[in-house]
Design a protein around this motif. Structure first.
Motif, short mmCIF file in Angstrom:
data_model
loop_
_atom_site.label_atom_id
_atom_site.label_comp_id
_atom_site.label_asym_id
_atom_site.label_seq_id
_atom_site.Cartn_x
_atom_site.Cartn_y
_atom_site.Cartn_z
N UNK A 1 0.83 -1.20 0.00
CA UNK A 1 0.00 0.00 0.00
C UNK A 1 0.86 1.25 0.00
N UNK A 2 0.42 2.27 -0.76
CA UNK A 2 1.12 3.56 -0.83
C UNK A 2 0.08 4.69 -0.82
N UNK A 3 0.49 5.81 -0.25
CA UNK A 3 -0.32 7.02 -0.36
C UNK A 3 -0.10 7.61 -1.75
N UNK A 4 -1.19 8.11 -2.36
CA UNK A 4 -1.14 8.56 -3.76
C UNK A 4 -1.03 10.09 -3.81
N UNK A 5 -0.09 10.55 -4.64
CA UNK A 5 0.08 12.00 -4.90
C UNK A 5 -0.21 12.23 -6.39
N UNK A 6 -1.46 12.63 -6.74
CA UNK A 6 -1.76 12.91 -8.16
C UNK A 6 -1.05 14.20 -8.61
N UNK A 7 -0.49 14.18 -9.81
CA UNK A 7 0.20 15.37 -10.34
C UNK A 7 -0.35 15.69 -11.72
N UNK A 8 -0.22 16.98 -12.08
CA UNK A 8 -0.70 17.46 -13.37
C UNK A 8 0.48 17.87 -14.24
N UNK B 1 -2.88 4.04 -14.53
CA UNK B 1 -2.70 2.83 -13.71
C UNK B 1 -1.22 2.48 -13.49
N UNK B 2 -0.33 3.24 -14.10
CA UNK B 2 1.11 3.03 -13.90
C UNK B 2 1.70 4.34 -13.39
N UNK B 3 2.47 4.26 -12.31
CA UNK B 3 3.11 5.43 -11.73
C UNK B 3 4.49 5.09 -11.21
N UNK B 4 5.03 5.98 -10.40
CA UNK B 4 6.37 5.80 -9.86
C UNK B 4 6.34 6.03 -8.36
N UNK C 1 -2.63 -1.97 -8.61
CA UNK C 1 -3.58 -3.09 -8.60
C UNK C 1 -4.99 -2.58 -8.33
N UNK C 2 -5.09 -1.68 -7.34
CA UNK C 2 -6.39 -1.10 -7.03
C UNK C 2 -6.19 0.20 -6.26
N UNK C 3 -7.16 1.12 -6.43
CA UNK C 3 -7.17 2.37 -5.69
C UNK C 3 -8.19 2.26 -4.57
N UNK C 4 -7.87 2.94 -3.46
CA UNK C 4 -8.82 3.01 -2.35
C UNK C 4 -8.89 4.43 -1.84
N UNK C 5 -10.09 5.00 -1.79
CA UNK C 5 -10.25 6.40 -1.38
C UNK C 5 -10.63 6.46 0.09
N UNK C 6 -9.66 7.00 0.90
CA UNK C 6 -9.93 7.18 2.32
C UNK C 6 -10.63 8.49 2.59
N UNK C 7 -10.79 8.81 3.86
CA UNK C 7 -11.47 10.05 4.24
C UNK C 7 -10.64 11.27 3.87
N UNK D 1 -5.91 9.52 -0.75
CA UNK D 1 -6.15 8.46 -1.72
C UNK D 1 -5.01 7.46 -1.60
N UNK D 2 -5.34 6.18 -1.47
CA UNK D 2 -4.33 5.14 -1.33
C UNK D 2 -4.44 4.17 -2.48
N UNK D 3 -3.34 3.40 -2.70
CA UNK D 3 -3.34 2.43 -3.79
C UNK D 3 -2.50 1.22 -3.39
N UNK D 4 -2.93 0.06 -3.86
CA UNK D 4 -2.13 -1.16 -3.74
C UNK D 4 -1.36 -1.32 -5.04
#
Length: 524
Positions: free
Chosen positions: A25-32, A85-88, A116-122, A125-128
């Motif tokens: 599991x990792x915390x997700x940092x979306x970037x533009x 679906x692919x990041x670093x 593998x999958x995204x999970x949205x917390x409160x 955003x987390x991802x496996x």
């Protein structure tokens, strides 16, 4: 293209299935507008609440965060379907809070991963994710591809204005083609979609071929940009060189004692001041003179401006000849120049008498002499000018089809000149000549305009006080001009034009009158 994408997706799926370690599991940092590659250190400015929370949570744990690009830049709060679906997986090296509320984060790409999958917390955003390593691939083409990519990247860095030379040195010192692919891809100025496609490639040969193709395209574009910039720079430098040499020539002439003569600009300025123009014309002339002073003397535009100013200063803006309205003298002049035509002479004398009584109040009366050829229509106009002691000019309208002959051409045309009206006024040298327009019944009409319609303004006393020629672009007062027209017939003259004129019909001569004219005027 679809087959390539399907094969690439299948490769990623196969690698995901055989991954040695399970998902983590990792915390997700979306970037533009950016794609982070493994091995790349890059600063990010984080301002969105979820992103800030992801950074804070990652700092409390292993300092690792999943950096993944958004599909659409405009989305402010991205959902699962808005992310690739692919990041670093990146390591946070440094975090600094800025007074404006954003946070600057320095990250280093560590590993390419498949979500593998995204999970949205409160709050975040987390991802496996599972690792997405390069395929084990041993191809004889790899070394050749690597060298070609490095060679083209060297050209790219040389042409690109914003990539420092240190980047090229660091890439050249790398031997591993996998690192070369990531380093070169991260420094190319590409759209997010293309960079993401490169990040998702796990086949090294395909990745290097893709890079080589993109480099060749970008180099062609950059070379074209440089060629355009060089051409523009040469034009600018030529102008600067001419200015510099001209200033040097002035200094040399001053040293030789030849610089005492006033320059062309000074001479034109003096002529403008002496021309006694109206305020609008004076302002226009000074504006054009200021433009001329900043142009190369031999340029085509300078020639046009110089011609325009010359026309402005040579028009008789305030030059007028005084009228002689003595009726007896006028009758004597008419009798000396013409035999017979008693009714015509009587009407001309009435015309002059009314002008004498009305003085400046009567303007705009236009005489139209109608009669067969050879009865003296043109010579009557000359006699009127002689009696009034005014300048006399005449112009033929026969066969005229272009409206620009009356109003002039705009200065944007090559060889543009003012219309015939202002040309004749300048030729007369006075603002109040007698202007005779011959053959008004033979005006033409075609796609270039209607000269008869243009003459309506010229002959209308309510409008001709501010007649504006297309070339001059400033109003000129024609209200003091005495217009006389001649025609053989009246039915071919447009009705609105005919209504502005007072028709005086001149009959032909009988044979007795012709003998008398021959004795008195041809064989005295």
């Amino acid at each position: 293209m679809k087959k390539e994408e399907e094969a690439q997706a299948q490769d990623i799926q196969d690698i995901t299935e055989v991954s040695a370690s399970g998902p983590r599991s990792c915390f997700v940092l979306p970037v533009r507008d950016i794609v982070i590659f493994p091995g790349i250190i890059a600063p990010l400015f984080v301002g969105r609440p979820r992103s800030l929370k992801a950074i804070e949570m990652a700092m409390l744990q292993d300092r690792n965060v999943l950096v993944v690009a958004q599909k659409e830049m405009q989305v402010d709060d991205p959902r699962v379907e808005d992310l690739y679906s692919v990041g670093t997986v990146c390591s946070i090296l440094q975090m600094v809070r800025i007074p404006d509320g954003t946070t600057k984060v320095l990250i280093e790409g560590v590993e390419r991963v498949q979500v593998v999958s995204y999970g949205k917390g409160k709050e975040t955003l987390e991802a496996d994710v599972v690792s997405l390593p390069w395929e084990e691939h041993h191809s004889p083409n790899l070394e050749a591809l690597k060298r070609s990519v490095l060679e083209q990247f060297e050209k790219y860095v040389t042409l690109h204005p914003r990539i420092p030379g240190e980047v090229l040195i660091s890439v050249m010192n790398v031997e591993d083609p996998r690192q070369i692919s990531d380093l070169v891809g991260s420094h190319l100025s590409l759209k997010v979609e293309k960079k993401q496609k490169l990040l998702e490639m796990v086949n090294l040969e395909k990745s290097l071929k893709f890079l080589l193709k993109v480099l060749l395209e970008e180099i062609d574009i950059l070379q074209l940009e440089h060629a355009i910039q060089d051409k523009v720079r040469q034009e600018v430098e030529r102008g600067h060189k001419e200015y510099y040499l001209r200033e040097q020539l002035k200094v040399i002439q001053d040293e030789l004692g030849q610089g005492e003569k006033p320059s062309e600009i000074d001479e034109l300025r003096t002529r403008i001041e002496e021309a006694e123009m109206p305020e609008a014309s004076l302002s226009k002339a000074l504006h054009e003179l200021d433009r001329l002073s900043k142009m190369p003397l031999m340029s085509a535009e300078a020639t046009v401006v110089r011609t325009y100013i010359d026309w402005l200063v040579t028009l008789p803006w305030n030059t007028m000849t005084p009228d002689n309205l003595e009726i007896k003298r006028a009758q004597k002049v008419l009798d000396e120049d013409h035999y017979g035509l008693e009714k015509v002479k009587e009407r001309i004398l009435e015309f002059l008498a009314v002008r004498k009584l009305a003085l400046d109040k009567m303007k705009g009366q236009v005489l139209c002499f109608v009669g067969p050829p050879g009865v003296g229509k043109t010579s009557l106009g000359k006699s009127i000018a002689k009696a009034l002691e005014r300048k006399f000019v005449n112009m033929s309208l026969g066969g005229m089809r272009d409206e620009a002959e009356i109003r002039g051409h705009r200065r944007t045309y090559v060889g543009a000149m003012p219309g015939r009206i202002l040309q004749k006024i300048r030729q007369a040298g006075a603002r109040n000549p007698v202007l005779l327009m011959d053959e008004i019944d033979k005006l033409g009409l075609d796609f270039r305009g209607d000269p008869a319609a243009a003459l309506l303004e010229v002959l209308d006393p309510e409008q001709n006080s501010s007649f504006t020629d297309h070339f001059m672009e400033v109003p000129f007062d024609l209200s003091d001009v005495i217009f006389i027209t001649t025609a053989n017939v009246t039915h071919s003259i447009p009705r609105p034009l005919l209504d502005r004129m007072e028709v005086i019909k001149i009959p032909g001569y009988v044979w007795q009158e012709k003998i008398k004219i021959a004795k008195n005027h041809i064989f005295p």
